[in-house]
Motif scaffolding. Structure first.
Motif, PDB file in Angstrom:
ATOM      1  N   ILE A  85      14.749 -24.488  27.543  1.00  0.00           N
ATOM      2  CA  ILE A  85      13.862 -23.400  27.096  1.00  0.00           C
ATOM      3  C   ILE A  85      14.105 -23.088  25.625  1.00  0.00           C
ATOM      4  O   ILE A  85      13.160 -22.837  24.870  1.00  0.00           O
ATOM      5  N   PHE A  86      15.364 -23.121  25.196  1.00  0.00           N
ATOM      6  CA  PHE A  86      15.664 -22.881  23.783  1.00  0.00           C
ATOM      7  C   PHE A  86      14.983 -23.928  22.907  1.00  0.00           C
ATOM      8  O   PHE A  86      14.399 -23.594  21.864  1.00  0.00           O
ATOM      9  N   MET A  87      15.043 -25.190  23.327  1.00  0.00           N
ATOM     10  CA  MET A  87      14.385 -26.252  22.558  1.00  0.00           C
ATOM     11  C   MET A  87      12.882 -26.024  22.479  1.00  0.00           C
ATOM     12  O   MET A  87      12.267 -26.155  21.417  1.00  0.00           O
ATOM     13  N   ILE A  88      12.278 -25.671  23.599  1.00  0.00           N
ATOM     14  CA  ILE A  88      10.835 -25.449  23.645  1.00  0.00           C
ATOM     15  C   ILE A  88      10.449 -24.291  22.736  1.00  0.00           C
ATOM     16  O   ILE A  88       9.493 -24.375  21.956  1.00  0.00           O
ATOM     17  N   GLU A  89      11.193 -23.187  22.830  1.00  0.00           N
ATOM     18  CA  GLU A  89      10.871 -22.003  22.030  1.00  0.00           C
ATOM     19  C   GLU A  89      11.114 -22.242  20.547  1.00  0.00           C
ATOM     20  O   GLU A  89      10.331 -21.772  19.702  1.00  0.00           O
ATOM     21  N   THR A  90      12.178 -22.970  20.210  1.00  0.00           N
ATOM     22  CA  THR A  90      12.470 -23.257  18.808  1.00  0.00           C
ATOM     23  C   THR A  90      11.364 -24.103  18.202  1.00  0.00           C
ATOM     24  O   THR A  90      10.936 -23.880  17.063  1.00  0.00           O
ATOM     25  N   PRO A 178      -3.535 -26.818  17.880  1.00  0.00           N
ATOM     26  CA  PRO A 178      -3.843 -25.534  18.526  1.00  0.00           C
ATOM     27  C   PRO A 178      -4.087 -24.424  17.515  1.00  0.00           C
ATOM     28  O   PRO A 178      -3.512 -24.416  16.423  1.00  0.00           O
ATOM     29  N   SER A 179      -4.923 -23.477  17.887  1.00  0.00           N
ATOM     30  CA  SER A 179      -5.085 -22.279  17.073  1.00  0.00           C
ATOM     31  C   SER A 179      -3.899 -21.365  17.369  1.00  0.00           C
ATOM     32  O   SER A 179      -3.224 -21.537  18.394  1.00  0.00           O
ATOM     33  N   PRO A 180      -3.631 -20.380  16.519  1.00  0.00           N
ATOM     34  CA  PRO A 180      -2.515 -19.463  16.795  1.00  0.00           C
ATOM     35  C   PRO A 180      -2.612 -18.801  18.169  1.00  0.00           C
ATOM     36  O   PRO A 180      -1.590 -18.511  18.792  1.00  0.00           O
ATOM     37  N   ASN A 181      -3.840 -18.587  18.653  1.00  0.00           N
ATOM     38  CA  ASN A 181      -4.026 -17.954  19.956  1.00  0.00           C
ATOM     39  C   ASN A 181      -3.647 -18.863  21.117  1.00  0.00           C
ATOM     40  O   ASN A 181      -3.450 -18.396  22.237  1.00  0.00           O
ATOM     41  N   ASP A 182      -3.567 -20.169  20.866  1.00  0.00           N
ATOM     42  CA  ASP A 182      -3.242 -21.123  21.931  1.00  0.00           C
ATOM     43  C   ASP A 182      -1.743 -21.231  22.192  1.00  0.00           C
ATOM     44  O   ASP A 182      -1.330 -21.698  23.256  1.00  0.00           O
ATOM     45  N   PHE A 183      -0.924 -20.825  21.233  1.00  0.00           N
ATOM     46  CA  PHE A 183       0.509 -21.079  21.332  1.00  0.00           C
ATOM     47  C   PHE A 183       1.147 -20.440  22.569  1.00  0.00           C
ATOM     48  O   PHE A 183       1.953 -21.063  23.253  1.00  0.00           O
ATOM     49  N   ASP A 184       0.797 -19.178  22.857  1.00  0.00           N
ATOM     50  CA  ASP A 184       1.394 -18.508  24.013  1.00  0.00           C
ATOM     51  C   ASP A 184       1.027 -19.219  25.307  1.00  0.00           C
ATOM     52  O   ASP A 184       1.863 -19.348  26.212  1.00  0.00           O
ATOM     53  N   ARG A 185      -0.198 -19.669  25.412  1.00  0.00           N
ATOM     54  CA  ARG A 185      -0.653 -20.368  26.612  1.00  0.00           C
ATOM     55  C   ARG A 185       0.111 -21.691  26.791  1.00  0.00           C
ATOM     56  O   ARG A 185       0.562 -22.020  27.887  1.00  0.00           O
ATOM     57  N   ILE A 186       0.259 -22.416  25.699  1.00  0.00           N
ATOM     58  CA  ILE A 186       0.988 -23.687  25.763  1.00  0.00           C
ATOM     59  C   ILE A 186       2.460 -23.449  26.099  1.00  0.00           C
ATOM     60  O   ILE A 186       3.039 -24.128  26.945  1.00  0.00           O
ATOM     61  N   LEU A 187       3.072 -22.460  25.448  1.00  0.00           N
ATOM     62  CA  LEU A 187       4.488 -22.167  25.673  1.00  0.00           C
ATOM     63  C   LEU A 187       4.732 -21.789  27.125  1.00  0.00           C
ATOM     64  O   LEU A 187       5.703 -22.235  27.748  1.00  0.00           O
ATOM     65  N   SER A 188       3.858 -20.980  27.697  1.00  0.00           N
ATOM     66  CA  SER A 188       4.000 -20.564  29.091  1.00  0.00           C
ATOM     67  C   SER A 188       3.953 -21.764  30.033  1.00  0.00           C
ATOM     68  O   SER A 188       4.766 -21.894  30.963  1.00  0.00           O
ATOM     69  N   LYS A 189       3.029 -22.679  29.772  1.00  0.00           N
ATOM     70  CA  LYS A 189       2.901 -23.867  30.621  1.00  0.00           C
ATOM     71  C   LYS A 189       4.092 -24.810  30.430  1.00  0.00           C
ATOM     72  O   LYS A 189       4.557 -25.445  31.385  1.00  0.00           O
ATOM     73  N   GLN A 190       4.593 -24.904  29.214  1.00  0.00           N
ATOM     74  CA  GLN A 190       5.752 -25.757  28.962  1.00  0.00           C
ATOM     75  C   GLN A 190       6.984 -25.235  29.702  1.00  0.00           C
ATOM     76  O   GLN A 190       7.751 -26.013  30.279  1.00  0.00           O
ATOM     77  N   LYS A 191       7.172 -23.930  29.684  1.00  0.00           N
ATOM     78  CA  LYS A 191       8.314 -23.353  30.394  1.00  0.00           C
ATOM     79  C   LYS A 191       8.198 -23.589  31.892  1.00  0.00           C
ATOM     80  O   LYS A 191       9.189 -23.898  32.574  1.00  0.00           O
ATOM     81  N   LEU A 193       6.599 -26.043  33.382  1.00  0.00           N
ATOM     82  CA  LEU A 193       6.851 -27.457  33.634  1.00  0.00           C
ATOM     83  C   LEU A 193       8.349 -27.751  33.614  1.00  0.00           C
ATOM     84  O   LEU A 193       8.866 -28.475  34.484  1.00  0.00           O
ATOM     85  N   ALA A 194       9.057 -27.202  32.627  1.00  0.00           N
ATOM     86  CA  ALA A 194      10.503 -27.434  32.522  1.00  0.00           C
ATOM     87  C   ALA A 194      11.216 -26.928  33.771  1.00  0.00           C
ATOM     88  O   ALA A 194      12.124 -27.585  34.295  1.00  0.00           O
ATOM     89  N   HIS A 195      10.803 -25.767  34.261  1.00  0.00           N
ATOM     90  CA  HIS A 195      11.422 -25.188  35.463  1.00  0.00           C
ATOM     91  C   HIS A 195      11.213 -26.107  36.667  1.00  0.00           C
ATOM     92  O   HIS A 195      12.151 -26.413  37.405  1.00  0.00           O
TER      93      HIS A 195
END
Length: 203
Positions: A85-90, A178-191, A193-195
């Motif tokens: 998660i740290f890697m994804i968020e960084t 991605p537009s700035p508005n897409d980042f939260d959506r992508i981050l949520s899905k990445q987390k 998936l990692a889980h």
């Protein structure tokens, strides 16, 4: 390379990064960067023959900083999932902070994919290696079981990278980046998936 040359080069990269990140590649000129540095244009061109080479160097500088943050974190890793998660968020924070810089990289990739891969391909390998290290630490700690760590790390990285394409393909954004508005959506899905991915590797 002499130390004073290293210092000057680092200063150029720092100033150029701020220009590119704020105004974007197209709206930034070498003359403006030289002025910000109080350098002559001739001195700037001594270090970087054109704006494209400077842009590429700035990209590499930013990505190196991002990966160094992860390296520092891996010395204090507590759990596999927290490290992933740290890697994804960084990674996402780096994209947010340097949006104009990375947005231009998408068009460059379309124009000359082989050249972009030559410059940025090694970073993909380093990122994959960092995921390998995380999984191996997890194996040592008894958190996960995996006999194909290299392949699993690559699969995880491919999956995380694919989230961007998945979000954009749904018509949320018609652009390659991605537009700035897409980042939260992508981050949520990445987390998410990692889980799911790591849960499948648990004993």
């Amino acid at each position: 390379m002499p130390k004073n040359v290293d210092i000057k080069r680092a200063k150029i990269l720092d100033v150029a990064k701020k220009r590119f990140a704020h105004f974007g590649m197209a709206k930034t000129t070498m003359a403006e960067i030289a002025k910000d540095l109080s350098f002559s244009k001739a001195l700037l061109y001594y270090y970087f023959p054109d704006k494209h080479s400077l842009y590429t160097a700035v990209m590499e500088h930013v990505i190196n900083d991002m990966m160094q943050k992860v390296e520092n974190y891996l010395t204090t890793i507590t759990t596999v999932e927290k490290a992933v998660i740290f890697m994804i968020e960084t990674r996402m924070d780096t994209f947010r902070e340097n949006y104009n810089l990375f947005e231009y990289s998408s068009s460059l990739f379309m124009q000359n994919p082989s050249e972009m891969y030559k410059n940025l391909g090694p970073f993909f390998e380093k990122e994959r290696d960092q995921y390998c290290r995380i999984l191996r630490i997890g194996i040592q700690n008894g958190e996960v079981i995996d006999e194909q760590v290299d392949e699993s790390a690559e699969l995880l990285l491919f999956g995380l990278m694919g989230m961007r394409a998945g979000v954009l393909s749904k018509g949320v954004n018609s652009f390659l980046f991605p537009s700035p508005n897409d980042f939260d959506r992508i981050l949520s899905k990445q987390k998410r998936l990692a889980h799911i991915f790591l849960r499948g590797l648990r004993p």
